[in-house]
Design a protein around this motif. Structure first.
Motif, PDB file in Angstrom:
ATOM      1  N   ASP A  42       0.808  -1.220   0.000  1.00 18.17           N
ATOM      2  CA  ASP A  42       0.000   0.000   0.000  1.00 18.17           C
ATOM      3  C   ASP A  42       0.847   1.280   0.000  1.00 18.17           C
ATOM      4  OD1 ASP A  42       0.969   0.077   2.570  1.00 18.17           O
ATOM      5  OD2 ASP A  42      -0.978   0.206   3.549  1.00 18.17           O
ATOM      6  N   GLY A  43       2.159   1.145  -0.103  1.00 15.21           N
ATOM      7  CA  GLY A  43       3.049   2.299  -0.162  1.00 15.21           C
ATOM      8  C   GLY A  43       3.625   2.725   1.168  1.00 15.21           C
ATOM      9  N   THR A  44       3.230   2.082   2.241  1.00 15.15           N
ATOM     10  CA  THR A  44       3.749   2.404   3.562  1.00 15.15           C
ATOM     11  C   THR A  44       5.227   2.031   3.652  1.00 15.15           C
ATOM     12  OG1 THR A  44       1.585   1.924   4.515  1.00 15.15           O
ATOM     13  CG2 THR A  44       3.454   2.002   6.037  1.00 15.15           C
ATOM     14  N   LYS A  45       6.023   2.962   4.178  1.00 10.34           N
ATOM     15  CA  LYS A  45       7.453   2.695   4.354  1.00 10.34           C
ATOM     16  C   LYS A  45       7.722   2.385   5.825  1.00 10.34           C
ATOM     17  CE  LYS A  45       9.293   5.335   0.522  1.00 10.34           C
ATOM     18  NZ  LYS A  45      10.299   6.319   0.103  1.00 10.34           N
ATOM     19  N   MET A  46       8.562   1.378   6.046  1.00  7.95           N
ATOM     20  CA  MET A  46       8.937   0.991   7.406  1.00  7.95           C
ATOM     21  C   MET A  46      10.445   0.751   7.435  1.00  7.95           C
ATOM     22  SD  MET A  46       5.890  -1.709   8.221  1.00  7.95           S
ATOM     23  CE  MET A  46       6.042  -1.659   9.981  1.00  7.95           C
ATOM     24  N   ARG A  47      11.059   1.004   8.589  1.00  8.69           N
ATOM     25  CA  ARG A  47      12.498   0.760   8.753  1.00  8.69           C
ATOM     26  C   ARG A  47      12.692  -0.483   9.613  1.00  8.69           C
ATOM     27  NH1 ARG A  47      16.877   3.796   7.953  1.00  8.69           N
ATOM     28  NH2 ARG A  47      15.589   5.642   7.616  1.00  8.69           N
ATOM     29  N   PHE A  48      13.542  -1.397   9.134  1.00  9.68           N
ATOM     30  CA  PHE A  48      13.854  -2.635   9.845  1.00  9.68           C
ATOM     31  C   PHE A  48      15.360  -2.785   9.979  1.00  9.68           C
ATOM     32  CE2 PHE A  48       9.626  -3.762   8.424  1.00  9.68           C
ATOM     33  CZ  PHE A  48       9.149  -4.576   9.431  1.00  9.68           C
ATOM     34  N   GLU A  49      15.768  -3.475  11.026  1.00  8.90           N
ATOM     35  CA  GLU A  49      17.162  -3.888  11.141  1.00  8.90           C
ATOM     36  C   GLU A  49      17.429  -4.947  10.077  1.00  8.90           C
ATOM     37  OE1 GLU A  49      19.596  -2.883  13.417  1.00  8.90           O
ATOM     38  OE2 GLU A  49      18.151  -1.333  13.976  1.00  8.90           O
ATOM     39  N   ARG A  50      18.637  -4.988   9.551  1.00 10.56           N
ATOM     40  CA  ARG A  50      18.972  -6.030   8.563  1.00 10.56           C
ATOM     41  C   ARG A  50      18.749  -7.424   9.144  1.00 10.56           C
ATOM     42  NH1 ARG A  50      23.285  -5.751   4.105  1.00 10.56           N
ATOM     43  NH2 ARG A  50      23.231  -3.584   3.497  1.00 10.56           N
ATOM     44  N   ALA A  51      19.030  -7.585  10.423  1.00  9.87           N
ATOM     45  CA  ALA A  51      18.886  -8.896  11.072  1.00  9.87           C
ATOM     46  C   ALA A  51      17.439  -9.371  11.105  1.00  9.87           C
ATOM     47  CB  ALA A  51      19.452  -8.844  12.487  1.00  9.87           C
ATOM     48  N   ALA A  52      16.479  -8.451  10.920  1.00 13.03           N
ATOM     49  CA  ALA A  52      15.064  -8.824  10.947  1.00 13.03           C
ATOM     50  C   ALA A  52      14.572  -9.340   9.599  1.00 13.03           C
ATOM     51  CB  ALA A  52      14.212  -7.628  11.368  1.00 13.03           C
ATOM     52  N   ILE A  53      15.430  -9.301   8.585  1.00  6.55           N
ATOM     53  CA  ILE A  53      15.040  -9.803   7.273  1.00  6.55           C
ATOM     54  C   ILE A  53      15.335 -11.293   7.234  1.00  6.55           C
ATOM     55  CG2 ILE A  53      15.456  -9.650   4.796  1.00  6.55           C
ATOM     56  CD1 ILE A  53      16.093  -6.658   5.279  1.00  6.55           C
ATOM     57  N   GLY A  54      14.274 -12.067   7.078  1.00  8.60           N
ATOM     58  CA  GLY A  54      14.397 -13.519   7.148  1.00  8.60           C
ATOM     59  C   GLY A  54      14.839 -14.170   5.863  1.00  8.60           C
ATOM     60  N   ARG A  55      14.319 -13.663   4.729  1.00  9.74           N
ATOM     61  CA  ARG A  55      14.710 -14.259   3.449  1.00  9.74           C
ATOM     62  C   ARG A  55      14.324 -13.358   2.295  1.00  9.74           C
ATOM     63  NH1 ARG A  55      10.105 -18.675   2.080  1.00  9.74           N
ATOM     64  NH2 ARG A  55       8.468 -17.659   3.246  1.00  9.74           N
ATOM     65  N   VAL A  56      15.001 -13.582   1.184  1.00 14.20           N
ATOM     66  CA  VAL A  56      14.697 -12.906  -0.067  1.00 14.20           C
ATOM     67  C   VAL A  56      13.881 -13.894  -0.892  1.00 14.20           C
ATOM     68  CG1 VAL A  56      15.679 -11.899  -2.169  1.00 14.20           C
ATOM     69  CG2 VAL A  56      16.826 -11.570   0.027  1.00 14.20           C
ATOM     70  N   VAL A  57      12.802 -13.394  -1.517  1.00 14.54           N
ATOM     71  CA  VAL A  57      11.950 -14.286  -2.304  1.00 14.54           C
ATOM     72  C   VAL A  57      11.965 -13.860  -3.767  1.00 14.54           C
ATOM     73  CG1 VAL A  57      10.418 -14.888  -0.412  1.00 14.54           C
ATOM     74  CG2 VAL A  57       9.910 -12.898  -1.764  1.00 14.54           C
ATOM     75  N   GLU A  58      11.622 -14.797  -4.616  1.00 12.39           N
ATOM     76  CA  GLU A  58      11.502 -14.505  -6.035  1.00 12.39           C
ATOM     77  C   GLU A  58      10.246 -13.672  -6.258  1.00 12.39           C
ATOM     78  OE1 GLU A  58      13.914 -15.367  -8.163  1.00 12.39           O
ATOM     79  OE2 GLU A  58      14.941 -16.217  -6.427  1.00 12.39           O
ATOM     80  N   ASP A  59      10.150 -13.012  -7.385  1.00  9.74           N
ATOM     81  CA  ASP A  59       9.007 -12.148  -7.688  1.00  9.74           C
ATOM     82  C   ASP A  59       7.675 -12.897  -7.601  1.00  9.74           C
ATOM     83  OD1 ASP A  59      10.709 -10.049  -8.105  1.00  9.74           O
ATOM     84  OD2 ASP A  59      10.812 -10.341 -10.263  1.00  9.74           O
ATOM     85  N   ASP A  60       7.605 -14.099  -8.129  1.00 10.77           N
ATOM     86  CA  ASP A  60       6.357 -14.861  -8.151  1.00 10.77           C
ATOM     87  C   ASP A  60       5.955 -15.351  -6.755  1.00 10.77           C
ATOM     88  OD1 ASP A  60       6.421 -14.500 -10.866  1.00 10.77           O
ATOM     89  OD2 ASP A  60       7.280 -16.475 -11.283  1.00 10.77           O
ATOM     90  N   ALA A  61       6.936 -15.679  -5.914  1.00 10.08           N
ATOM     91  CA  ALA A  61       6.647 -16.275  -4.611  1.00 10.08           C
ATOM     92  C   ALA A  61       6.120 -15.238  -3.617  1.00 10.08           C
ATOM     93  CB  ALA A  61       7.895 -16.948  -4.045  1.00 10.08           C
ATOM     94  N   ALA A  62       6.402 -13.959  -3.834  1.00 11.18           N
ATOM     95  CA  ALA A  62       6.002 -12.936  -2.867  1.00 11.18           C
ATOM     96  C   ALA A  62       4.518 -12.599  -2.982  1.00 11.18           C
ATOM     97  CB  ALA A  62       6.831 -11.659  -3.072  1.00 11.18           C
ATOM     98  N   GLU A  63       3.905 -12.921  -4.065  1.00 10.74           N
ATOM     99  CA  GLU A  63       2.496 -12.563  -4.265  1.00 10.74           C
ATOM    100  C   GLU A  63       1.562 -13.629  -3.780  1.00 10.74           C
ATOM    101  OE1 GLU A  63       2.135 -11.565  -8.364  1.00 10.74           O
ATOM    102  OE2 GLU A  63       3.671 -10.051  -8.220  1.00 10.74           O
TER     103      GLU A  63
END
Length: 92
Positions: A71-92
């Motif tokens: 929805d366009g909302t921006k949030m700031r996270f610590e890098r350590a809080a990022i669990g994984r990177v997903v492919e374009d198709d898997a995120a939807e």
């Protein structure tokens, strides 16, 4: 057959070796893999945080990442809080 002192410590040595190969080594490999993924993050990556939030990285610095939700909302996270990177198709 009498192994002497080595025979007394052999079960303990075996238990420690099993613990290393079944618990410690796999955990170390996973931590290393996660650290490499977090170091390779870049703008535009679609990610899932450890809390389950799906977002796209908008900006990133040494310790934090600014992510954008659908929805366009921006949030700031610590890098350590990022669990994984997903492919374009898997995120939807």
């Amino acid at each position: 057959m009498n192994f002497g002192a080595l025979g007394n410590f052999l079960p303990l040595i075996i238990i420690i070796a099993l613990m290393y190969f079944m618990l410690i080594r796999p955990a170390s490999k996973q931590r290393k893999k996660t650290a490499e993924m977090q170091a390779a993050l870049s703008r535009g990556n679609k990610i899932i945080t450890i809390g389950g939030l799906h977002a796209t990285i908008d900006a990133i610095d040494d310790k934090t990442a600014v992510v954008v939700l659908e929805d366009g909302t921006k949030m700031r996270f610590e890098r350590a809080a990022i669990g994984r990177v997903v492919e374009d198709d898997a995120a939807e």
